[in-house]
Design an enzyme around this catalytic site. Structure first.
Site, PDB file in Angstrom:
ATOM      1  N   ILE A 103      -1.714  -6.780  13.899  1.00  0.00           N
ATOM      2  CA  ILE A 103      -1.109  -6.377  12.623  1.00  0.00           C
ATOM      3  C   ILE A 103      -2.038  -6.806  11.484  1.00  0.00           C
ATOM      4  CG2 ILE A 103       0.983  -6.343  11.248  1.00  0.00           C
ATOM      5  CD1 ILE A 103       1.423  -5.298  14.078  1.00  0.00           C
ATOM      6  N   HIS A 142       0.822  -1.216   0.000  1.00  0.00           N
ATOM      7  CA  HIS A 142       0.000   0.000   0.000  1.00  0.00           C
ATOM      8  C   HIS A 142       0.854   1.264   0.000  1.00  0.00           C
ATOM      9  CE1 HIS A 142      -3.835  -1.967   0.421  1.00  0.00           C
ATOM     10  NE2 HIS A 142      -3.335  -2.750   1.361  1.00  0.00           N
TER      11      HIS A 142
HETATM   12  C1  LIG Z   1      -7.946 -10.596   3.881  1.00  0.00           C
HETATM   13  C2  LIG Z   1      -6.671  -9.874   4.187  1.00  0.00           C
HETATM   14  C3  LIG Z   1      -6.138  -8.956   3.270  1.00  0.00           C
HETATM   15  C4  LIG Z   1      -4.967  -8.280   3.529  1.00  0.00           C
HETATM   16  N1  LIG Z   1      -4.424  -7.486   2.569  1.00  0.00           N
HETATM   17  C5  LIG Z   1      -3.231  -6.867   2.812  1.00  0.00           C
HETATM   18  C6  LIG Z   1      -2.602  -6.107   1.806  1.00  0.00           C
HETATM   19  O1  LIG Z   1      -3.054  -6.061   0.672  1.00  0.00           O
HETATM   20  N2  LIG Z   1      -1.481  -5.424   2.114  1.00  0.00           N
HETATM   21  C7  LIG Z   1      -0.929  -5.457   3.338  1.00  0.00           C
HETATM   22  O2  LIG Z   1       0.067  -4.782   3.553  1.00  0.00           O
HETATM   23  N3  LIG Z   1      -1.471  -6.239   4.305  1.00  0.00           N
HETATM   24  C8  LIG Z   1      -2.605  -6.942   4.062  1.00  0.00           C
HETATM   25  N4  LIG Z   1      -3.158  -7.741   5.018  1.00  0.00           N
HETATM   26  C9  LIG Z   1      -2.508  -7.848   6.307  1.00  0.00           C
HETATM   27  C10 LIG Z   1      -1.367  -8.844   6.328  1.00  0.00           C
HETATM   28  O3  LIG Z   1      -1.714 -10.021   5.679  1.00  0.00           O
HETATM   29  C11 LIG Z   1      -1.036  -9.146   7.769  1.00  0.00           C
HETATM   30  O4  LIG Z   1      -0.831  -7.940   8.418  1.00  0.00           O
HETATM   31  C12 LIG Z   1       0.214  -9.980   7.933  1.00  0.00           C
HETATM   32  O5  LIG Z   1       0.186 -11.133   7.134  1.00  0.00           O
HETATM   33  C13 LIG Z   1       0.341 -10.348   9.377  1.00  0.00           C
HETATM   34  O6  LIG Z   1       1.441 -11.161   9.560  1.00  0.00           O
HETATM   35  P1  LIG Z   1       1.702 -11.818  10.941  1.00  0.00           P
HETATM   36  O7  LIG Z   1       3.042 -12.448  10.850  1.00  0.00           O
HETATM   37  O8  LIG Z   1       1.464 -10.820  12.017  1.00  0.00           O
HETATM   38  O9  LIG Z   1       0.533 -12.867  11.149  1.00  0.00           O
HETATM   39  P2  LIG Z   1       0.319 -14.339  10.589  1.00  0.00           P
HETATM   40  O10 LIG Z   1       0.775 -14.467   9.203  1.00  0.00           O
HETATM   41  O11 LIG Z   1      -1.076 -14.695  10.872  1.00  0.00           O
HETATM   42  O12 LIG Z   1       1.303 -15.195  11.471  1.00  0.00           O
HETATM   43  C14 LIG Z   1       1.025 -15.544  12.796  1.00  0.00           C
HETATM   44  C15 LIG Z   1       1.645 -16.876  13.058  1.00  0.00           C
HETATM   45  O13 LIG Z   1       1.575 -17.180  14.428  1.00  0.00           O
HETATM   46  C16 LIG Z   1       1.362 -18.561  14.591  1.00  0.00           C
HETATM   47  N5  LIG Z   1       0.803 -18.807  15.915  1.00  0.00           N
HETATM   48  C17 LIG Z   1      -0.388 -18.399  16.394  1.00  0.00           C
HETATM   49  N6  LIG Z   1      -0.546 -18.825  17.653  1.00  0.00           N
HETATM   50  C18 LIG Z   1       0.554 -19.525  17.988  1.00  0.00           C
HETATM   51  C19 LIG Z   1       0.981 -20.223  19.157  1.00  0.00           C
HETATM   52  N7  LIG Z   1       0.204 -20.295  20.225  1.00  0.00           N
HETATM   53  N8  LIG Z   1       2.176 -20.826  19.136  1.00  0.00           N
HETATM   54  C20 LIG Z   1       2.972 -20.775  18.040  1.00  0.00           C
HETATM   55  N9  LIG Z   1       2.609 -20.137  16.904  1.00  0.00           N
HETATM   56  C21 LIG Z   1       1.430 -19.512  16.896  1.00  0.00           C
HETATM   57  C22 LIG Z   1       0.388 -18.858  13.476  1.00  0.00           C
HETATM   58  O14 LIG Z   1       0.372 -20.233  13.142  1.00  0.00           O
HETATM   59  C23 LIG Z   1       0.933 -18.004  12.333  1.00  0.00           C
HETATM   60  O15 LIG Z   1       1.844 -18.681  11.533  1.00  0.00           O
HETATM   61  C24 LIG Z   1      -4.314  -8.468   4.761  1.00  0.00           C
HETATM   62  C25 LIG Z   1      -4.824  -9.406   5.664  1.00  0.00           C
HETATM   63  C26 LIG Z   1      -5.969 -10.137   5.359  1.00  0.00           C
HETATM   64  C27 LIG Z   1      -6.417 -11.195   6.296  1.00  0.00           C
END
Ligand SMILES: Cc1cc2nc3c(=O)[nH]c(=O)nc-3n(C[C@H](O)[C@H](O)[C@H](O)COP(=O)(O)OP(=O)(O)OC[C@H]3O[C@@H](n4cnc5c(N)ncnc54)[C@H](O)[C@@H]3O)c2cc1C
Ligand SMILES: Cc1cc2nc3c(=O)[nH]c(=O)nc-3n(C[C@H](O)[C@H](O)[C@H](O)COP(=O)(O)OP(=O)(O)OC[C@H]3O[C@@H](n4cnc5c(N)ncnc54)[C@H](O)[C@@H]3O)c2cc1C
Lengths: 421, 477
Positions: B337, B50
């Protein structure tokens, strides 16, 4: 660059029959090459271990591998060239072929090419089935390969979506493997499979066929845990509160086949939106001169016997092309047009240089009872065929004889249409 | 095992932090409950980088969005990940919507977004001829881009591993204790890691992790978004990312090309009960299609090859929660996030790694290598390069996935780099992502997995745990 008279892409029944017939019809230099990406010749037949092949062509009932084997043997006897584990990645309108295998890239020039790449299955995604995305969801072809060739069981309780012949045959196959088939779910009010398959594959095993039913949701986190089905109305829309949960760990999709024409597109070949395959004339020549097509890459067939016959014609003309390309010039065609209830017809054209008897194959667009198929030209009806029942699932064919050809007005289309009686 | 820092969660945020931490001389590790990286939101989102006109000025979202956008191209170059700065348009149908474009433009300017402009219909129809003729104007953001979110996560993971980090899979954090120096992090199956600093990147579950340490109380509500993926068209129907004007529910339905040449349509926005409910629904899919079709009338369901959904980790604080907890020293929350989390991830990684290195007084890692090379892909090479590769590795000449032209070499390479499941292979190589969705290549991919990992095919899963594909072997070959 290696040179061949005729190169056949795909070593299934279509490719094998086309290769043999090309070989027979070539004079002098008889270099024919079959290119197949799989480990073995025979195509999809290798995994169809059930009987039901060859009733028309051999007048006996063979299994898929047996049927294929008869043609493979002839290919070997005649020492026709073939490459397996070789994938064609490109063909051009100049009839240059790029193929790849573990030894490297191969560039081949052919006088004529026969496309016989078969088809692929429609998937869960293609019919937009909501729900989760766990393991345990297969296409019928995948299941067939795992069960028949590799020797694995794919689950314990299954629901099959689609009641065409492939779905029906797989229902029996799963049952014989000890997998309980809970139901075969069909969205249309009729099965597109053969009557004998409904009896032999479902009725004999007590498997319910749920017509006018739709799979509306898949459940399960890691492995499928069940599906929700519902009744549909005449518009194929879900009827509220008819939903029912069926517990199962496996879902098999058998929801149609799509001719595999990515290579044809690369060669600039004109495709027919309705068949999904190339537009061809009665020589099975595509819009690119010297490139022919037959079998499931051209349109989806129910019976391999028809594939073989069609491929023989294509192979023969491919050989003729390599000797007399001038007979395939432009502006020598009249159109064959599908109208009123006829979904498509193959071939879509008639080459005036080859006014020889041929078979028109077509499918109707709906279920019809007591109807007449007519073939007309310049306002004149040439053929009328009465049919008590016609379904989209069953391919129809009508022979165009010498006598009929002699009555043709070549300034006008041939029209295939359907009338209710 | 004792670590200086442990990251919980191997999504794009966790992996970005892990990789940035390898710039320092620290013993670090990530624990992840699934069998692979990118199993959460990071595999199921829009993949949009974005520009930064959406977030309210002054928020963490705004800050990390802009910083992330600025860093994106460089990081993708280092990590050999696709990134295309194709620009985006927010399209408006009427005066009310044009007013919103104006607001977005002003907000974008205040956030520091460059190049924003409102374009008129003439420009729109010239540059995006397939869009609805009912449209009146559009906000153009030239620095918006598209990337492959799970490939970025995988690349960050591989680079972090190259630089000495560890990732423990199948480790579901279920209890956390604290003694004087260490957090004692326990998994559901009884394993334990100890660490000085604990970083919570657990996505939708971050509130539960935070609760386990007795830290800041916030709640995360799962907000689902569903999508369609369309087959690669001969010519893309749109050249840029096409957004509709945002509503209070979010950025709305978009139509965009993917870096691989498919078309992405979605997402909608719906709060769901379960943080794991990544199912798709008929209502959701219908809603998306109808809305998208208003903007792109030529859209056809015939081109759909698959559908999926992702869960946004929407926090009740309405902004990213990033930083050391006020009460629990050495516990860092990186929570809530949601979008633009992918864009922000690279900047968040740098920021969090700086906090950690300061706290631990860490030295630089002199051997840090920021570069990672992607697997050589048959589909992307010239014929000459293909010939060379086949000479070196005959398996490069064996095409396994016909739709996407993936060679056996690529699959073997993916396994060497950590793929253990069918989906792991799929995300690393695209085998099974084409129009036949693995109809042809699934059995072949399983052959290679079984051979390379020396396991029976009945042990192969789609994505870990009980996602077995085959249930029983009936006979030996
Ligand atoms: C529909 C949608 C559209 C989006 N579009 C965009 C976009 O176009 N552009 C943009 O910049 N962002 C976008 N986002 C946001 C972006 O996808 C997320 O912000 C980002 O992927 C978050 O990453 P993360 O590592 O925080 O979470 P995640 O990828 O969810 O990773 C979290 C990890 O933690 C693990 N976990 C959870 N609980 C435990 C536990 N108890 N023990 C061990 N492991 C655990 C899970 O298995 C997972 O692998 C979008 C999100 C969605 C859902
Ligand atoms: C479950 C099932 C049950 C059936 N039951 C019956 C029955 O009872 N009776 C009956 O008559 N028919 C039956 N059929 C139908 C019959 O098998 C098919 O109509 C027939 O096999 C089609 O032949 P084909 O040569 O066109 O295609 P295929 O057999 O699919 O052969 C195409 C070949 O081309 C190769 N190929 C494709 N692309 C390339 C490329 N780029 N480079 C190199 N090679 C390539 C493929 O690997 C394949 O081997 C059944 C089919 C199925 C799936």
């Amino acid at each position: 660059m290696e040179k061949y008279r005729v190169v056949i892409i795909g070593g299934g029944p279509a490719g094998l029959a086309a290769a043999l017939e090309s070989f027979k019809n070539l004079k002098g230099d008889k270099r024919v090459l079959i290119i197949e990406r799989d480990r073995f010749l025979g195509g999809i037949l290798n995994q169809c271990i059930h009987p039901g092949f060859g009733l028309h062509y051999f007048n006996e009932e063979l299994t898929g591998p047996e049927y294929a084997h008869r043609f493979v043997e002839q290919v070997l006897e005649n020492r026709i060239g073939y490459l397996t584990e070789t994938h064609v990645i490109d063909i051009t309108s100049e009839k240059e072929i790029v193929a790849v295998n573990k030894k490297g890239l191969k560039r081949i020039k052919a006088d004529s090419i026969v496309l016989a790449m078969g088809c692929r299955e429609r998937t869960r995604g293609a019919i937009i089935t909501p729900g989760t995305r766990p393991a345990g969801i297969f296409t019928a072809g995948q299941a067939q390969r795992f069960i028949n060739i590799e020797g694995y069981r794919i689950g314990k309780k299954a629901v099959i979506v689609g009641s065409g012949d492939i779905g029906l045959i797989m229902a029996r196959r799963l049952t014989l493997e000890g997998i309980e088939v809970k139901a075969v779910v069909e969205i249309m009010p009729y099965s597109t499979g053969l009557r004998r398959n409904i009896v032999q594959c479902l009725d004999d095993f007590g498997i319910p066929l749920l017509l006018s039913h739709k799979l509306v949701k898949i459940h399960g986190k890691y492995r499928v845990e069940g599906v929700t089905i519902a009744k549909v109305d005449s518009q194929l829309q879900e009827i509220p509160s008819t939903e029912r949960f069926i517990e199962c760990d496996t879902v098999l999709f058998s929801v149609g086949l799509i001719p595999e024409n990515e290579l044809s597109k690369k060669a600039g070949i004109v495709l027919d939106m309705r068949t999904g395959g190339p537009v061809v004339d009665n020589t099975f020549s595509t819009s690119q001169k010297g490139i022919f097509a037959c079998g499931n890459v051209l349109h989806v067939h129910d019976l391999v016997d028809n594939v073989t016959k069609e491929a023989q014609t294509a192979g023969r003309y491919a050989a003729i092309y390599s000797q007399h390309p001038e007979l395939f010039e432009d502006n020598i065609h009249i159109n064959v047009v599908a109208k009123d209830g006829i979904r498509y017809v193959v071939p879509q054209k008639l080459n005036k240089n080859f006014v020889q008897p041929f078979v028109l194959r077509f499918r109707v667009d709906n279920l019809y009872k007591d109807a007449v198929v007519t073939i007309s030209n310049a306002g004149k009806i040439l053929i009328e065929v009465k049919k008590s029942i016609l379904t989209p699932g069953e391919m129809q064919s009508i022979e165009i004889s010498q006598k009929i050809l002699s009555q043709l007005d070549f300034s006008s289309d041939i029209v295939v249409s359907l009338q209710n009686i | 095992m004792i670590y200086d820092a442990v990251v919980i969660g191997a999504g794009v945020v966790g992996m970005s932090i892990l990789r940035e931490l390898t710039r320092y001389d620290l013993k670090i590790c990530c624990v992840e409950k699934m069998e692979d990286v990118a199993e959460g939101a990071s595999k199921a989102n829009s993949g949009i980088v974005h520009a930064g006109y959406d977030p309210i000025e002054g928020t963490k979202k705004a800050r990390f969005n802009i910083e992330g956008n600025n860093m994106f191209s460089e990081i993708c170059k280092q990590l050999d990940v696709e990134y295309k700065m194709i620009g985006s348009l927010v399209v408006a149908f009427d005066d009310h919507e044009i007013n919103i474009l104006e607001e977005l433009l002003q907000r974008g300017k205040r956030n520091g977004v460059k190049g924003l402009e409102i374009k008129d219909r003439e420009w729109l129809f010239k540059n995006e001829p397939n869009l609805s003729k009912e449209l009146k104007a559009a906000l153009f953001a030239p620095y918006s881009g598209i990337t492959n979110p799970y490939k970025l996560t995988i690349a960050l993971f591989e680079n972090a591993i190259q630089n000495g980090a560890e990732v423990i899979f199948g480790f579901e954090v279920c209890r956390i204790e604290k003694d004087d120096d260490f957090f004692i992090v326990r998994s559901a199956d009884g394993r334990v890691v100890r660490t000085r600093i604990l970083i919570n990147c657990a996505g939708a579950y971050a509130d539960e992790i935070s609760k386990m340490v007795g830290a800041k109380n916030f709640k995360i509500y799962p907000r689902r978004g569903q999508y369609y993926i369309l087959d690669k068209p001969e010519k893309l129907p749109v050249n840029r990312v096409i957004f509709q004007v945002p509503t209070e529910k979010g950025k709305g339905i978009l139509v965009a090309p993917t870096v691989d040449g498919n078309v992405l349509v979605g997402p909608n926005s719906e709060y769901v009960d379960s943080k794991d409910d990544t199912s798709t629904t008929q209502e959701g899919l219908n809603e998306i299609f109808e809305k998208a079709r208003k903007v792109l009338p030529s859209l056809s369901k015939r081109d759909v090859i698959t559908i999926f959904s992702g869960i946004r980790a929407t926090p009740d604080t309405h902004d990213f929660i990033i930083g050391e907890d006020e009460n629990i020293e050495n516990f860092i929350n990186v929570a809530g996030i949601e979008s633009p989390g992918l864009t922000s991830s690279v900047a968040i990684g740098r920021y969090v790694a700086e906090i950690v290195s300061c706290k631990l007084n860490a030295k630089r890692n002199p051997n840090f290598n920021p570069y990672r090379e992607d697997i050589k892909r048959f589909s992307e090479l010239s014929d000459e390069e293909r010939e060379k590769m086949i000479k070196l590795n005959p398996s490069f000449g064996n095409i396994v996935c016909r739709c996407e032209l993936v060679s056996e070499y690529e699959i073997i390479e993916a396994i060497k780099r950590g793929a253990r499941t069918v989906d792991g292979i799929k995300r690393r190589t695209r085998a099974g992502m084409g129009r036949c969705q693995g109809g042809f290549c699934l059995p072949r991919v399983m052959d290679i997995l079984s051979r390379e990992l020396k396991i029976d095919k009945t042990q192969i899963t789609k994505f870990g745990k009980n996602s077995y594909i085959l249930t029983e072997k009936r006979w030996e070959d």
